[in-house]
Design a protein around this motif. Structure first.
Motif, PDB file in Angstrom:
ATOM      1  N   ILE A 181       0.858  -1.177   0.000  1.00  0.00           N
ATOM      2  CA  ILE A 181       0.000   0.000   0.000  1.00  0.00           C
ATOM      3  C   ILE A 181       0.897   1.230   0.000  1.00  0.00           C
ATOM      4  O   ILE A 181       1.953   1.236   0.631  1.00  0.00           O
ATOM      5  N   THR A 182       0.470   2.229  -0.738  1.00  0.00           N
ATOM      6  CA  THR A 182       1.313   3.407  -0.928  1.00  0.00           C
ATOM      7  C   THR A 182       1.356   4.236   0.343  1.00  0.00           C
ATOM      8  O   THR A 182       0.350   4.415   1.016  1.00  0.00           O
ATOM      9  N   HIS A 183       2.535   4.731   0.663  1.00  0.00           N
ATOM     10  CA  HIS A 183       2.627   5.704   1.754  1.00  0.00           C
ATOM     11  C   HIS A 183       1.828   6.928   1.332  1.00  0.00           C
ATOM     12  O   HIS A 183       2.068   7.497   0.261  1.00  0.00           O
ATOM     13  N   PRO A 184       0.836   7.334   2.141  1.00  0.00           N
ATOM     14  CA  PRO A 184      -0.154   8.297   1.645  1.00  0.00           C
ATOM     15  C   PRO A 184       0.351   9.719   1.451  1.00  0.00           C
ATOM     16  O   PRO A 184      -0.304  10.503   0.795  1.00  0.00           O
ATOM     17  N   ARG A 185       1.493  10.086   2.017  1.00  0.00           N
ATOM     18  CA  ARG A 185       1.899  11.501   1.975  1.00  0.00           C
ATOM     19  C   ARG A 185       3.008  11.752   0.952  1.00  0.00           C
ATOM     20  O   ARG A 185       3.832  10.873   0.702  1.00  0.00           O
ATOM     21  N   PRO A 186       3.086  12.960   0.409  1.00  0.00           N
ATOM     22  CA  PRO A 186       4.208  13.293  -0.471  1.00  0.00           C
ATOM     23  C   PRO A 186       5.514  13.352   0.316  1.00  0.00           C
ATOM     24  O   PRO A 186       5.508  13.556   1.534  1.00  0.00           O
ATOM     25  N   ALA A 187       6.633  13.212  -0.408  1.00  0.00           N
ATOM     26  CA  ALA A 187       7.938  13.136   0.243  1.00  0.00           C
ATOM     27  C   ALA A 187       8.227  14.373   1.084  1.00  0.00           C
ATOM     28  O   ALA A 187       8.814  14.280   2.175  1.00  0.00           O
ATOM     29  N   SER A 188       7.817  15.535   0.591  1.00  0.00           N
ATOM     30  CA  SER A 188       8.130  16.766   1.334  1.00  0.00           C
ATOM     31  C   SER A 188       7.451  16.757   2.701  1.00  0.00           C
ATOM     32  O   SER A 188       8.034  17.161   3.709  1.00  0.00           O
ATOM     33  N   GLU A 189       6.209  16.265   2.750  1.00  0.00           N
ATOM     34  CA  GLU A 189       5.512  16.202   4.048  1.00  0.00           C
ATOM     35  C   GLU A 189       6.148  15.154   4.953  1.00  0.00           C
ATOM     36  O   GLU A 189       6.264  15.346   6.159  1.00  0.00           O
ATOM     37  N   THR A 190       6.543  14.018   4.354  1.00  0.00           N
ATOM     38  CA  THR A 190       7.181  12.974   5.152  1.00  0.00           C
ATOM     39  C   THR A 190       8.467  13.512   5.787  1.00  0.00           C
ATOM     40  O   THR A 190       8.742  13.285   6.968  1.00  0.00           O
ATOM     41  N   LEU A 191       9.223  14.262   4.998  1.00  0.00           N
ATOM     42  CA  LEU A 191      10.456  14.854   5.534  1.00  0.00           C
ATOM     43  C   LEU A 191      10.123  15.857   6.632  1.00  0.00           C
ATOM     44  O   LEU A 191      10.779  15.881   7.692  1.00  0.00           O
ATOM     45  N   ASP A 192       9.102  16.661   6.422  1.00  0.00           N
ATOM     46  CA  ASP A 192       8.707  17.633   7.457  1.00  0.00           C
ATOM     47  C   ASP A 192       8.388  16.921   8.772  1.00  0.00           C
ATOM     48  O   ASP A 192       8.806  17.345   9.845  1.00  0.00           O
ATOM     49  N   ILE A 193       7.646  15.809   8.649  1.00  0.00           N
ATOM     50  CA  ILE A 193       7.181  15.119   9.858  1.00  0.00           C
ATOM     51  C   ILE A 193       8.337  14.459  10.599  1.00  0.00           C
ATOM     52  O   ILE A 193       8.411  14.500  11.822  1.00  0.00           O
ATOM     53  N   TYR A 194       9.267  13.850   9.858  1.00  0.00           N
ATOM     54  CA  TYR A 194      10.263  12.999  10.508  1.00  0.00           C
ATOM     55  C   TYR A 194      11.644  13.644  10.654  1.00  0.00           C
ATOM     56  O   TYR A 194      12.527  13.051  11.261  1.00  0.00           O
TER      57      TYR A 194
END
Lengths: 79, 287
Positions: A5-18
């Motif tokens: 299943i696809t990770h639901p968020r775009p890469a930029s948001e994933t980077l922001d979060i983590y």
């Protein structure tokens, strides 16, 4: 193999979060290595395979993906 | 959100933990037999099996939680073949108890020859148990449900491969859909799922997986045949790590039906292959 299943968020948001979590974990590794150096008789662990593992794992982090986590797990596995 | 905790050692936890689990939506727990932190005598195992099948369900029921368990000699104590023989001889009568789902958590600890022997004996017992109960069971049931512990840290990859090879050696007597292989991580989950087995991910504060890595694995390997547990016991562990994993998936934006599947329906599907397990998979009518 079952469907992924696809990770639901775009890469930029994933980077922001983590980003701050990753930064904190890197700092913790750096501080722990420094603590080992500051401990009594640091020469006793220079050849310790666990430190070699840490160095190799850090090299995996610097490499291109995918599956960096799996490769680090395999580094720490007895064959 | 309702949860089924697929792997938790409640004999090591307080009643406050039962209350916390109930308040956080847990309706059923599955408790594998495990190592007590010290090696027991065969008589000690009989007492332990009685605790799992008689007392613990009563304690759980006080909080509205269904308690199920698994019976076995854990791999850490399998090194003593004499003790293993005595404990295995006591097991069949407990397998017939109403809250017992199957045999587990069997497996390997240090991947020794004796551990291998006792693992194979347990698997054979699961096959024999089904033959014994054929009258009340589906003809398709080749063996009792099996829950498998994979070794820790650097022994995990080798141990998981060894376990898969041993199961394969039993041929058609083993149905991968009736076996859950637990404590998978990034380097073992693919092996387990590709072979058709159920996989369990354990969320621990230091070893095994974190909530973030567990959700990564769910994304990369798919939510089918996948369960999440906290394996809370007498060591550093936290029963709410299952919930933290659900929260991590929620934070990423995974839809509630997927979460319901992983944290409730999947355990209900796997355990529900034993008719003793009462909770049924559910659907969300509205989101």
């Amino acid at each position: 193999m079952a469907a992924t299943i696809t990770h639901p968020r775009p890469a930029s948001e994933t980077l922001d979060i983590y980003f701050l979590e990753m930064r904190a974990k890197l700092l913790e590794i750096g501080a722990t290595l420094d603590r080992i150096d500051r401990s009594a008789r640091p020469e006793e662990v220079v050849a310790d395979p666990r430190l070699a593992f840490i160095r190799e794992a850090l090299a995996v982090l610097q490499s291109a993906g995918p599956e960096r986590a799996r490769r680090i797990e395999e580094l720490y596995s007895l064959q | 959100m309702f949860f089924i905790d697929p792997h938790i050692h409640m004999v090591s936890r307080t009643t406050a933990d039962y209350e916390m689990l109930a308040l956080s939506g847990v309706v059923a727990v599955s408790e594998p037999a495990f190592w007590a932190g010290f090696d027991r005598s065969p008589a000690g195992f009989v007492d332990y099996f009685r605790q799992l099948t008689e007392f613990e369900p009563v304690r759980a029921a006080q909080f509205g939680i269904d308690h199920y368990c698994w019976i076995c000699l854990n791999p850490k104590e399998a090194e003593d073949l004499g003790k293993a023989r005595e404990v295995l001889a006591e097991m069949p009568r407990f397998l017939d108890q109403p809250n017992v789902l199957g045999i587990g958590e069997i497996g390997l600890n240090k991947n020794t020859a004796n551990e291998v022997k006792v693992f194979q004996q347990h698997v054979q017992m699961a096959i024999d148990a089904a033959r014994r109960q054929t009258a009340g069971a589906s003809p398709a049931m080749r063996h009792a449900l099996i829950l498998i512990h994979t070794p820790h840290l650097q022994d995990k990859l080798k141990g998981t491969r060894l376990i898969l090879e041993m199961l394969k050696d039993f041929g058609n007597a083993i149905d991968p859909g009736r076996v859950l292989i637990d404590h998978v991580e990034e380097h073992t989950i693919g092996l387990v799922k590709e072979a058709g087995y159920w996989a369990g991910m354990t969320i621990y504060p230091i070893s095994k997986a974190t909530p973030q890595r567990a959700v990564d694995m769910m994304e990369m390997y798919g939510p089918e045949r996948l369960c999440v547990n906290a394996a809370a016991d007498w060591g550093v562990s936290d029963p709410l790590n299952t919930h933290r994993t659900m929260q991590e998936a929620r934070r990423r934006g995974h839809p509630l039906p997927v979460l319901l599947d992983v944290f409730y329906n999947n355990p209900a599907r796997f355990f529900g292959q034993n008719p003793r397990f009462k909770p049924k998979p559910m659907r969300m009518a509205t989101l």
